[in-house]
Design a protein around this motif. Structure first.
Motif, mmCIF file in Angstrom:
data_model
loop_
_atom_site.group_PDB
_atom_site.id
_atom_site.type_symbol
_atom_site.label_atom_id
_atom_site.label_comp_id
_atom_site.label_asym_id
_atom_site.label_seq_id
_atom_site.Cartn_x
_atom_site.Cartn_y
_atom_site.Cartn_z
ATOM 1 N N SER A 160 3.861 0.488 2.658
ATOM 2 C CA SER A 160 3.695 -0.613 3.598
ATOM 3 C C SER A 160 3.712 -1.903 2.797
ATOM 4 O O SER A 160 2.897 -2.089 1.884
ATOM 5 C CB SER A 160 2.363 -0.463 4.339
ATOM 6 O OG SER A 160 2.101 -1.629 5.091
ATOM 7 N N GLU A 171 9.955 6.758 -8.367
ATOM 8 C CA GLU A 171 9.297 7.503 -7.313
ATOM 9 C C GLU A 171 9.879 7.199 -5.940
ATOM 10 O O GLU A 171 10.327 6.082 -5.683
ATOM 11 C CB GLU A 171 7.802 7.146 -7.262
ATOM 12 C CG GLU A 171 7.049 7.413 -8.530
ATOM 13 C CD GLU A 171 5.580 7.022 -8.434
ATOM 14 O OE1 GLU A 171 5.110 6.649 -7.331
ATOM 15 O OE2 GLU A 171 4.896 7.089 -9.468
ATOM 16 N N GLU A 226 0.856 -1.177 0.000
ATOM 17 C CA GLU A 226 0.000 0.000 0.000
ATOM 18 C C GLU A 226 0.892 1.227 0.000
ATOM 19 O O GLU A 226 1.735 1.393 0.894
ATOM 20 C CB GLU A 226 -0.894 0.033 1.235
ATOM 21 C CG GLU A 226 -1.768 1.269 1.293
ATOM 22 C CD GLU A 226 -2.603 1.362 2.556
ATOM 23 O OE1 GLU A 226 -3.227 2.419 2.751
ATOM 24 O OE2 GLU A 226 -2.627 0.405 3.346
ATOM 25 N N ILE A 227 0.749 2.057 -1.025
ATOM 26 C CA ILE A 227 1.489 3.317 -1.072
ATOM 27 C C ILE A 227 0.744 4.286 -0.166
ATOM 28 O O ILE A 227 -0.359 4.721 -0.478
ATOM 29 C CB ILE A 227 1.603 3.859 -2.505
ATOM 30 C CG1 ILE A 227 2.361 2.862 -3.387
ATOM 31 C CG2 ILE A 227 2.297 5.226 -2.505
ATOM 32 C CD1 ILE A 227 2.412 3.230 -4.856
ATOM 33 N N GLU A 228 1.332 4.571 0.994
ATOM 34 C CA GLU A 228 0.678 5.442 1.969
ATOM 35 C C GLU A 228 0.870 6.924 1.642
ATOM 36 O O GLU A 228 -0.001 7.731 1.934
ATOM 37 C CB GLU A 228 1.185 5.141 3.375
ATOM 38 C CG GLU A 228 0.777 3.757 3.846
ATOM 39 C CD GLU A 228 1.120 3.487 5.287
ATOM 40 O OE1 GLU A 228 1.670 4.385 5.976
ATOM 41 O OE2 GLU A 228 0.845 2.362 5.739
ATOM 42 N N LYS A 229 2.020 7.242 1.033
ATOM 43 C CA LYS A 229 2.268 8.641 0.688
ATOM 44 C C LYS A 229 3.257 8.710 -0.465
ATOM 45 O O LYS A 229 4.304 8.078 -0.423
ATOM 46 C CB LYS A 229 2.834 9.392 1.892
ATOM 47 C CG LYS A 229 3.087 10.867 1.617
ATOM 48 C CD LYS A 229 3.573 11.591 2.862
ATOM 49 C CE LYS A 229 3.773 13.062 2.576
ATOM 50 N NZ LYS A 229 4.273 13.770 3.751
ATOM 51 N N ASN A 230 2.899 9.480 -1.495
ATOM 52 C CA ASN A 230 3.828 9.750 -2.583
ATOM 53 C C ASN A 230 4.633 10.983 -2.202
ATOM 54 O O ASN A 230 4.069 12.049 -1.989
ATOM 55 C CB ASN A 230 3.074 9.983 -3.896
ATOM 56 C CG ASN A 230 4.017 10.323 -5.023
ATOM 57 O OD1 ASN A 230 4.324 11.480 -5.245
ATOM 58 N ND2 ASN A 230 4.488 9.315 -5.713
ATOM 59 N N ILE A 231 5.938 10.815 -2.098
ATOM 60 C CA ILE A 231 6.807 11.929 -1.695
ATOM 61 C C ILE A 231 7.276 12.710 -2.908
ATOM 62 O O ILE A 231 7.338 13.931 -2.874
ATOM 63 C CB ILE A 231 7.990 11.398 -0.861
ATOM 64 C CG1 ILE A 231 7.435 10.734 0.409
ATOM 65 C CG2 ILE A 231 8.964 12.514 -0.526
ATOM 66 C CD1 ILE A 231 8.441 9.970 1.206
ATOM 67 N N LYS A 238 13.556 5.084 8.370
ATOM 68 C CA LYS A 238 13.671 6.523 8.618
ATOM 69 C C LYS A 238 15.111 6.872 8.986
ATOM 70 O O LYS A 238 15.655 7.878 8.520
ATOM 71 C CB LYS A 238 12.716 6.939 9.736
ATOM 72 C CG LYS A 238 12.774 8.403 10.059
ATOM 73 C CD LYS A 238 11.800 8.778 11.162
ATOM 74 C CE LYS A 238 11.908 10.251 11.489
ATOM 75 N NZ LYS A 238 10.971 10.632 12.561
ATOM 76 N N ASN A 252 8.373 6.937 -2.289
ATOM 77 C CA ASN A 252 7.087 6.807 -1.613
ATOM 78 C C ASN A 252 7.285 6.240 -0.214
ATOM 79 O O ASN A 252 8.322 5.639 0.082
ATOM 80 C CB ASN A 252 6.168 5.830 -2.371
ATOM 81 C CG ASN A 252 5.825 6.300 -3.755
ATOM 82 O OD1 ASN A 252 5.387 7.414 -3.950
ATOM 83 N ND2 ASN A 252 6.046 5.439 -4.745
ATOM 84 N N LEU A 253 6.268 6.391 0.620
ATOM 85 C CA LEU A 253 6.172 5.631 1.857
ATOM 86 C C LEU A 253 5.272 4.449 1.548
ATOM 87 O O LEU A 253 4.105 4.628 1.165
ATOM 88 C CB LEU A 253 5.547 6.476 2.977
ATOM 89 C CG LEU A 253 6.491 7.321 3.795
ATOM 90 C CD1 LEU A 253 5.715 8.184 4.778
ATOM 91 C CD2 LEU A 253 7.506 6.476 4.534
ATOM 92 N N ALA A 312 5.141 1.264 7.289
ATOM 93 C CA ALA A 312 5.604 1.862 6.037
ATOM 94 C C ALA A 312 7.060 2.286 6.141
ATOM 95 O O ALA A 312 7.510 2.745 7.194
ATOM 96 C CB ALA A 312 4.735 3.055 5.670
#
Length: 73
Positions: A30, A25, A7-12, A58, A27-28, A36
């Motif tokens: 999970s 890309e 699951e792409i939680e956030k596209n950075i 992180k 991304n964050l 994630a």
């Protein structure tokens, strides 16, 4: 081979795009329901297929940022 769930939680951000529309890309993501992590890889336009990539914690991203800040590009 077992199915990989993601699951792409956030596209950075998008670093680049090739002629076929695949985008590199950051991304964050999970993976298989886990926490994630930062993920850098190529994705097809619909985010259904992906290329090989790199997943970083992180702490690893913080260290990478420090290293990149030290170099002249």
């Amino acid at each position: 081979m077992a199915e990989i769930k993601f699951e792409i939680e956030k596209n950075i951000g998008v670093l680049s795009e090739n002629a076929k529309g695949w985008k590199r890309e950051l991304n964050l993501v999970s993976w298989n329901g886990r926490e994630a992590k930062f993920d850098l890889r190529d994705w097809d336009p619909n985010h259904e297929k992906m290329g090989k990539g790199l997943t970083l914690s992180k702490e690893e991203v913080i260290e990478l940022k420090s290293i990149l800040n030290e170099i002249d590009v």
